[in-house]
Write a protein that holds these residues in place. Structure first.
Motif, PDB file in Angstrom:
ATOM      1  N   SER A 182       0.833  -1.195   0.000  1.00  0.00           N
ATOM      2  CA  SER A 182       0.000   0.000   0.000  1.00  0.00           C
ATOM      3  C   SER A 182       0.873   1.252   0.000  1.00  0.00           C
ATOM      4  O   SER A 182       2.059   1.209   0.311  1.00  0.00           O
ATOM      5  N   ARG A 183       0.259   2.353  -0.297  1.00  0.00           N
ATOM      6  CA  ARG A 183       1.054   3.576  -0.396  1.00  0.00           C
ATOM      7  C   ARG A 183       1.612   4.022   0.949  1.00  0.00           C
ATOM      8  O   ARG A 183       2.759   4.434   1.011  1.00  0.00           O
ATOM      9  N   PRO A 184       0.845   3.961   2.018  1.00  0.00           N
ATOM     10  CA  PRO A 184       1.441   4.333   3.302  1.00  0.00           C
ATOM     11  C   PRO A 184       2.720   3.546   3.600  1.00  0.00           C
ATOM     12  O   PRO A 184       3.666   4.083   4.166  1.00  0.00           O
ATOM     13  N   THR A 185       2.731   2.308   3.226  1.00  0.00           N
ATOM     14  CA  THR A 185       3.932   1.500   3.467  1.00  0.00           C
ATOM     15  C   THR A 185       5.098   2.036   2.649  1.00  0.00           C
ATOM     16  O   THR A 185       6.214   2.199   3.153  1.00  0.00           O
ATOM     17  N   VAL A 186       4.815   2.305   1.379  1.00  0.00           N
ATOM     18  CA  VAL A 186       5.872   2.874   0.538  1.00  0.00           C
ATOM     19  C   VAL A 186       6.325   4.203   1.104  1.00  0.00           C
ATOM     20  O   VAL A 186       7.527   4.462   1.252  1.00  0.00           O
ATOM     21  N   ARG A 187       5.378   5.040   1.470  1.00  0.00           N
ATOM     22  CA  ARG A 187       5.736   6.357   1.985  1.00  0.00           C
ATOM     23  C   ARG A 187       6.579   6.250   3.252  1.00  0.00           C
ATOM     24  O   ARG A 187       7.525   7.008   3.458  1.00  0.00           O
ATOM     25  N   SER A 188       6.246   5.299   4.075  1.00  0.00           N
ATOM     26  CA  SER A 188       6.999   5.115   5.308  1.00  0.00           C
ATOM     27  C   SER A 188       8.455   4.757   5.004  1.00  0.00           C
ATOM     28  O   SER A 188       9.389   5.278   5.618  1.00  0.00           O
ATOM     29  N   ALA A 189       8.631   3.859   4.057  1.00  0.00           N
ATOM     30  CA  ALA A 189       9.990   3.445   3.706  1.00  0.00           C
ATOM     31  C   ALA A 189      10.751   4.604   3.081  1.00  0.00           C
ATOM     32  O   ALA A 189      11.920   4.847   3.405  1.00  0.00           O
ATOM     33  N   VAL A 190      10.093   5.311   2.188  1.00  0.00           N
ATOM     34  CA  VAL A 190      10.745   6.447   1.541  1.00  0.00           C
ATOM     35  C   VAL A 190      11.131   7.485   2.591  1.00  0.00           C
ATOM     36  O   VAL A 190      12.229   8.050   2.565  1.00  0.00           O
ATOM     37  N   GLU A 191      10.218   7.694   3.528  1.00  0.00           N
ATOM     38  CA  GLU A 191      10.476   8.705   4.546  1.00  0.00           C
ATOM     39  C   GLU A 191      11.721   8.372   5.357  1.00  0.00           C
ATOM     40  O   GLU A 191      12.517   9.256   5.681  1.00  0.00           O
ATOM     41  N   GLU A 192      11.881   7.108   5.654  1.00  0.00           N
ATOM     42  CA  GLU A 192      13.069   6.717   6.414  1.00  0.00           C
ATOM     43  C   GLU A 192      14.335   7.097   5.653  1.00  0.00           C
ATOM     44  O   GLU A 192      15.280   7.635   6.222  1.00  0.00           O
ATOM     45  N   LEU A 193      14.323   6.837   4.350  1.00  0.00           N
ATOM     46  CA  LEU A 193      15.517   7.124   3.562  1.00  0.00           C
ATOM     47  C   LEU A 193      15.699   8.617   3.348  1.00  0.00           C
ATOM     48  O   LEU A 193      16.817   9.095   3.183  1.00  0.00           O
ATOM     49  N   VAL A 194      14.606   9.342   3.362  1.00  0.00           N
ATOM     50  CA  VAL A 194      14.714  10.794   3.277  1.00  0.00           C
ATOM     51  C   VAL A 194      15.351  11.319   4.568  1.00  0.00           C
ATOM     52  O   VAL A 194      16.228  12.175   4.546  1.00  0.00           O
ATOM     53  N   ASN A 195      14.902  10.765   5.695  1.00  0.00           N
ATOM     54  CA  ASN A 195      15.444  11.194   6.979  1.00  0.00           C
ATOM     55  C   ASN A 195      16.929  10.907   7.096  1.00  0.00           C
ATOM     56  O   ASN A 195      17.666  11.677   7.707  1.00  0.00           O
ATOM     57  N   THR A 196      17.361   9.796   6.521  1.00  0.00           N
ATOM     58  CA  THR A 196      18.777   9.471   6.624  1.00  0.00           C
ATOM     59  C   THR A 196      19.578  10.149   5.520  1.00  0.00           C
ATOM     60  O   THR A 196      20.784   9.944   5.429  1.00  0.00           O
ATOM     61  N   GLY A 197      18.898  10.918   4.686  1.00  0.00           N
ATOM     62  CA  GLY A 197      19.633  11.721   3.717  1.00  0.00           C
ATOM     63  C   GLY A 197      19.951  11.028   2.417  1.00  0.00           C
ATOM     64  O   GLY A 197      20.716  11.552   1.620  1.00  0.00           O
TER      65      GLY A 197
END
Lengths: 254, 254
Positions: free
Chosen positions: B41-56
DNA sequence: CCTGAGAAGTGGTCTATGCCACTTTCTACT
DNA sequence: AGTAGAAAGTGGCATAGACCACTTCTCAGG
């Protein structure tokens, strides 16, 4: 639209108040309770809580609850993009190659790079200048086995790690130590400071994705021109800032 | 359940592969596309993307897409919980108060705390010991106006910032500088090292939520027993580790 | 009195869906 | 030809609900 009030931010602010007014270790309301109190959905609450957990203000414990974290201090120093060559400072950097050779590692370097003392390495020594003034003396060692065809130009390049990547070496992380020292005679003459002047010794060991040691750097920085500045933030740090600085002119607030 | 394969982690790993194989600035598939490709689902994708955004590792741009970020180096040094007194090291810390008084700030300290030289401050000098061995000499200055009723016990407490908080002072952040120096005669005798031995000079200025300077700390750390260790991570750093260490016994890998 | 099973409460994960805001592109009208 | 506007694609935010895993407490049974 003017206001653009985001529920997530409202929840976060509410939690920040709780954190301010509660001692460390105190539990905050359960997520489902917060949903009711603030009339938002659980994913929204969870998102806000997660942000505060990431910044170190809250601690979650599965099955127990979420608690106000013990304040922790984080110190961040971020080198500029591009060269991994920390430290980095303001001013215009330049470097002058003093020596460049392919030589046996020797006992000292071999030990750090986990090589036989007879194993060959690329070695380069360079004087790093800021605005024309000598700032540091850097000794770079890369095992020849890691990047056989490495050229001087590769090692001089600002994007040294990109060059390594082209040679199939994926730099992963480095461990760096910083300690005070004093300069010896040759260092003193190259850096233009008196013998026994204070200096910072940086040692860095870089590892690639396969766990191989790919680089050993030994640097001496002038103590009278170089200092490390860092910002310490208590708990909530959106993103601490850079601040490894070279003192060129005045002495500044410190 | 043995495996416990989290979809979020699968997505994250997939994205990490993309990041590895794509140059900086390259776009990654749209979130909705990733959902279909990976059957999540999209929330799952968004969550994963967000983690990688946070780590730069990734950069999001509203309306444009998500892109592989330019690799950045972050260096993190985290002091242990409790005292904000960075640096902190392994071993058992103790401290011995050498001097304690309420005195005028004087020119040097007054300038840093933005006080009149005649303004009173709480002053404490203490010798910090690790496993019984002298490690550092610390001079602490707190404006009397900030916390009039501060006691010696408050200043000696490990939770000094908590004490300040009880006095209505909310410590916010600090700026710290580190530079190499050599010890003078009195420092040498207190620390048990020869005169002119290398040392690290830490200076820290702490600010509260109202922007007031609430503390000025000046510390001298033995250079032969103390070094700063830090881990530098390229881009993806789940959480870098501590590592401000005191060398007590052996010399270690470095 | 002690112990173990179960209930209740907590955070952890995931799905399915809707709408909004911003950017780019293409189209149709001037 | 130029320009304004619509359309399509992107990330941003939020909802409602379901189920799982872990912790703690309680209470019945030994």
């Amino acid at each position: 639209m003017g206001e653009a009030i985001l529920k997530r931010e409202q929840v976060r602010d509410y939690l920040l108040e709780l954190i301010e007014t509660h001692p460390a270790g105190a539990p905050i309301p359960a997520e489902r309770v917060l949903c009711q109190q603030l009339s938002v959905s659980r994913p929204t609450v969870r998102s806000a809580v997660e942000e505060l957990v990431n910044t170190g203000l809250l601690v979650r414990q599965h099955g127990r609850g979420t608690f106000v974290a013990r304040a922790k201090i984080t110190q961040e120093m971020v080198s500029g993009p591009g060269s991994m060559s920390l430290p980095r400072a303001s001013g215009t950097w330049a470097s002058r190659v003093l020596e460049h050779a392919r030589i046996p590692a020797g006992a000292r370097v071999g030990r750090r790079l986990r090589l036989s003392p007879a194993a060959e390495i690329h070695y380069i020594a360079r004087l790093r200048l800021v605005d024309g003034e000598p700032m540091a003396l850097e000794h770079l060692h890369v095992p020849a086995a890691v990047a056989p065809s490495l050229t001087l130009h590769d090692m001089e390049s600002g994007d040294f790690y990109d060059r390594l990547r082209e040679h199939g070496v994926h730099v992963l992380e480095a461990v760096q130590s910083i300690e005070p020292t004093v300069v010896n005679e040759s260092e003193a003459s190259l850096l233009g400071v008196p013998v026994l002047a204070p200096a910072l010794l940086f040692e860095r060991l870089t590892t690639d994705a396969d766990g191989r040691q790919v680089e050993y750097v030994h640097s001496i920085y002038r103590g009278d021109r170089y200092r490390i500045m860092s910002r310490l933030t208590l708990g909530a740090s959106p993103r601490s800032t850079v601040d490894v600085q070279a003192r060129i002119g005045g002495s500044g607030p410190f």
